[in-house]
Design a protein around this motif. Structure first.
Motif, PDB file in Angstrom:
ATOM      1  N   GLU A  64       0.772  -1.243   0.000  1.00  0.00           N
ATOM      2  CA  GLU A  64       0.000   0.000   0.000  1.00  0.00           C
ATOM      3  C   GLU A  64       0.805   1.296   0.000  1.00  0.00           C
ATOM      4  O   GLU A  64       0.230   2.369  -0.073  1.00  0.00           O
ATOM      5  CB  GLU A  64      -0.961  -0.006   1.202  1.00  0.00           C
ATOM      6  CG  GLU A  64      -1.961  -1.161   1.155  1.00  0.00           C
ATOM      7  CD  GLU A  64      -2.837  -1.260   2.401  1.00  0.00           C
ATOM      8  OE1 GLU A  64      -2.641  -0.474   3.354  1.00  0.00           O
ATOM      9  OE2 GLU A  64      -3.719  -2.139   2.421  1.00  0.00           O
ATOM     10  N   ARG A 113      -2.439   5.463   1.281  1.00  0.00           N
ATOM     11  CA  ARG A 113      -2.327   4.007   1.105  1.00  0.00           C
ATOM     12  C   ARG A 113      -2.886   3.654  -0.263  1.00  0.00           C
ATOM     13  O   ARG A 113      -3.996   4.052  -0.599  1.00  0.00           O
ATOM     14  CB  ARG A 113      -3.137   3.270   2.184  1.00  0.00           C
ATOM     15  CG  ARG A 113      -2.577   3.508   3.567  1.00  0.00           C
ATOM     16  CD  ARG A 113      -3.342   2.706   4.596  1.00  0.00           C
ATOM     17  NE  ARG A 113      -2.924   3.098   5.929  1.00  0.00           N
ATOM     18  CZ  ARG A 113      -3.452   2.632   7.039  1.00  0.00           C
ATOM     19  NH1 ARG A 113      -4.422   1.743   6.991  1.00  0.00           N
ATOM     20  NH2 ARG A 113      -3.014   3.031   8.210  1.00  0.00           N
ATOM     21  N   GLU A 115      -4.803   1.619  -1.969  1.00  0.00           N
ATOM     22  CA  GLU A 115      -5.806   0.586  -1.731  1.00  0.00           C
ATOM     23  C   GLU A 115      -6.790   0.602  -2.884  1.00  0.00           C
ATOM     24  O   GLU A 115      -6.839   1.547  -3.662  1.00  0.00           O
ATOM     25  CB  GLU A 115      -6.590   0.894  -0.455  1.00  0.00           C
ATOM     26  CG  GLU A 115      -5.717   1.083   0.772  1.00  0.00           C
ATOM     27  CD  GLU A 115      -6.422   0.674   2.046  1.00  0.00           C
ATOM     28  OE1 GLU A 115      -6.792  -0.511   2.134  1.00  0.00           O
ATOM     29  OE2 GLU A 115      -6.586   1.504   2.936  1.00  0.00           O
ATOM     30  N   ARG A 121     -12.947   3.661   2.026  1.00  0.00           N
ATOM     31  CA  ARG A 121     -11.553   3.284   1.787  1.00  0.00           C
ATOM     32  C   ARG A 121     -10.980   4.179   0.696  1.00  0.00           C
ATOM     33  O   ARG A 121     -11.327   4.068  -0.466  1.00  0.00           O
ATOM     34  CB  ARG A 121     -11.501   1.811   1.380  1.00  0.00           C
ATOM     35  CG  ARG A 121     -10.191   1.149   1.679  1.00  0.00           C
ATOM     36  CD  ARG A 121     -10.270  -0.356   1.531  1.00  0.00           C
ATOM     37  NE  ARG A 121     -10.865  -1.014   2.685  1.00  0.00           N
ATOM     38  CZ  ARG A 121     -10.275  -1.116   3.862  1.00  0.00           C
ATOM     39  NH1 ARG A 121      -9.082  -0.623   4.062  1.00  0.00           N
ATOM     40  NH2 ARG A 121     -10.872  -1.718   4.862  1.00  0.00           N
TER      41      ARG A 121
HETATM   42 MG    MG Z   1      -5.981  -1.336   5.940  1.00  0.00          MG
END
Ligand code: MG
Ligand code: ATP
Length: 420
Positions: A64, A113, A115, A121
């Protein structure tokens, strides 16, 4: 492309920023009530810090991180979490040499990150984090859990479940690792590719894998709580005593192991049930060996990170309105070419601490009123030819329609009175 933000990032627009500021003020207040002071660290650090600090078996490090070479050929990483930078600053500035504990928090720290973007998220999100260095007592672990719990409850996040666990220390964890590995040995083929790798390098992490088939496999796994050494057990018991004393509900959940390698003893997550499933808003734990791992003398520490976007998302989901501040107390409208007294009045009102503005777009008087109305201004202050000639201004309460004509140089006081 040019007018589209990168995937997984979000703008906070002028009309929404008050919501962030509201959370910020609550977070600052909660932190300062417990003696935590703000610390700000850079958005990027040397990559090495996270390799050592976060742990190279974690998802963060393996998949990430936003890592790149700068023009000086140094490997740089955008902060993927807040703790490692805080520890680096503590060591660099010898904060451990001051009176301990050293309590600090960070607010709105951007965290990066890589992701798969989805609800809750993001690739850039923001955290409110708290760290306490130099205190080994479980009362601090409890203090942080309580602070996060109260903060979220007061904000209006419902259905909060406080999940606590202990993942032991280097004295007792190896025995558990062995036990867990033995349990998992026959199931390796049924685990996901990540977990087959974790099985070799860090079996504990298999416990919090989000893949349903892995969760199935670990359902009857041995609990680490049966393997704790006396010190870790006593610490965990004291934590529970504190939480009981404070009267907050909690749940011992031996599946909580956290995604970072540096944790010891206490780990915790505040989880809330949403229509889309469980969402972790806040996660943290004790990391008594990280300071030493990063080159300092041993120093116990504990902290948490709370995702600000997730808090806002939960408040939205529950329909909790955040008080929106008024844009203008008073909007100055003027007729014809009376822009000079209008400009002077606007400045005077601002100098008196009022939220004030005037037309900057050459609108007609009618359009100025319409604009004032649209922005939700509480009052208008109008300067027509008559007012301009006599040095007065006509104030009007947009809601009650109450009107008053007063000298322009004393208008601020009347505005205040009319605002109530
Ligand atoms: Mg995580
Ligand atoms: P998850 O299990 O959801 O991936 P995590 O264990 O990676 O979470 P932490 O490293 O504990 O998360 O980060 C602390 C908090 O930051 C989380 O509890 C969550 O509220 C928030 N957070 C983490 N990753 C993201 C993300 N990609 N987007 C938005 N918020 C996030």
């Amino acid at each position: 492309m040019l007018t589209q933000a990168p995937r997984g990032t979000r703008d906070v627009l002028p009309a929404d920023s008050y919501r962030w500021q509201y959370l910020e003020s609550k977070m600052r207040k909660a932190a300062s009530e417990a003696g935590y002071r703000e610390m700000r660290t850079p958005v990027f650090e040397h990559t090495e810090l996270f390799l050592r600090g976060v742990g190279d078996t974690t998802d963060i490090v393996q998949k990430e991180m936003y890592t790149f070479k700068d023009k000086g050929d140094r490997s740089i990483t955008l902060k993927p979490e807040g703790t490692a930078g805080a520890v680096r600053a503590l060591l660099e500035h010898n904060l451990y040499a001051d009176a301990l504990p050293c309590k600090c928090y960070y607010l709105n720290a951007p965290i990066f990150r890589y992701e798969a973007p989805q609800s809750g998220r993001l690739r850039e999100h923001h955290q409110f984090g708290m760290e306490c260095f130099g205190a080994k007592d479980a009362t601090v672990d409890a203090e942080l859990i309580l602070l996060a719990y109260r903060l979220l409850s007061e904000l209006g996040v419902g259905n909060l479940s406080v999940n606590i666990n202990s993942i032991g220390c280097p004295n007792c964890r190896p025995a558990y690792h062995a036990k867990l590995k033995q349990y998992l040995a026959g199931k390796v083929d049924s685990l996901c590719a990540d977990c087959r790798n974790r099985f070799e390098r860090n079996p504990l992490r298999v416990l919090d894998c989000k893949v349903p088939t892995c969760q199935e496999q670990v359902r009857d796994a041995p609990s680490i709580l049966d393997c704790l050494c006396d010190e870790c057990r006593a610490h965990f018991e004291k934590l529970q005593q504190c939480l009981t004393l404070a009267g907050i509900p909690y749940r011992i959940n031996s599946r909580i192991v956290r995604g970072l390698d540096y944790y010891t003893k206490t780990v915790f997550e505040l989880i809330t049930a949403t229509p889309q499933g469980n969402l972790t808003v806040c996660g943290g734990g004790r990391y008594d060996n990280l300071v030493e791992e990063l080159g300092g003398d041993p120093l116990p520490a504990v902290g948490f990170g709370m995702g600000i976007e997730r808090v806002l998302m939960l408040l939205d989901g529950e329909g909790i309105a955040i008080p929106e501040p008024r844009l203008y107390d008073v909007f100055v409208t003027y007729m014809g070419d009376n822009w000079q007294p209008a400009f002077a009045l606007t400045q005077r009102l601002r100098a008196a601490g009022l939220r004030a503005d005037m037309d900057h777009c050459g609108r007609s008087l009618k359009a100025q009123f319409k604009y004032a109305n649209k922005t939700g201004a509480a009052l208008t202050a109008t300067i027509g030819d008559e007012e301009a000639a006599s040095g007065t201004v006509k104030l009007k309460n947009m809601e009650t329609r109450e009107e008053k004509t007063v000298p322009a140089d004393g208008a601020a006081e009347t505005v205040r009175a009319m605002l109530g």
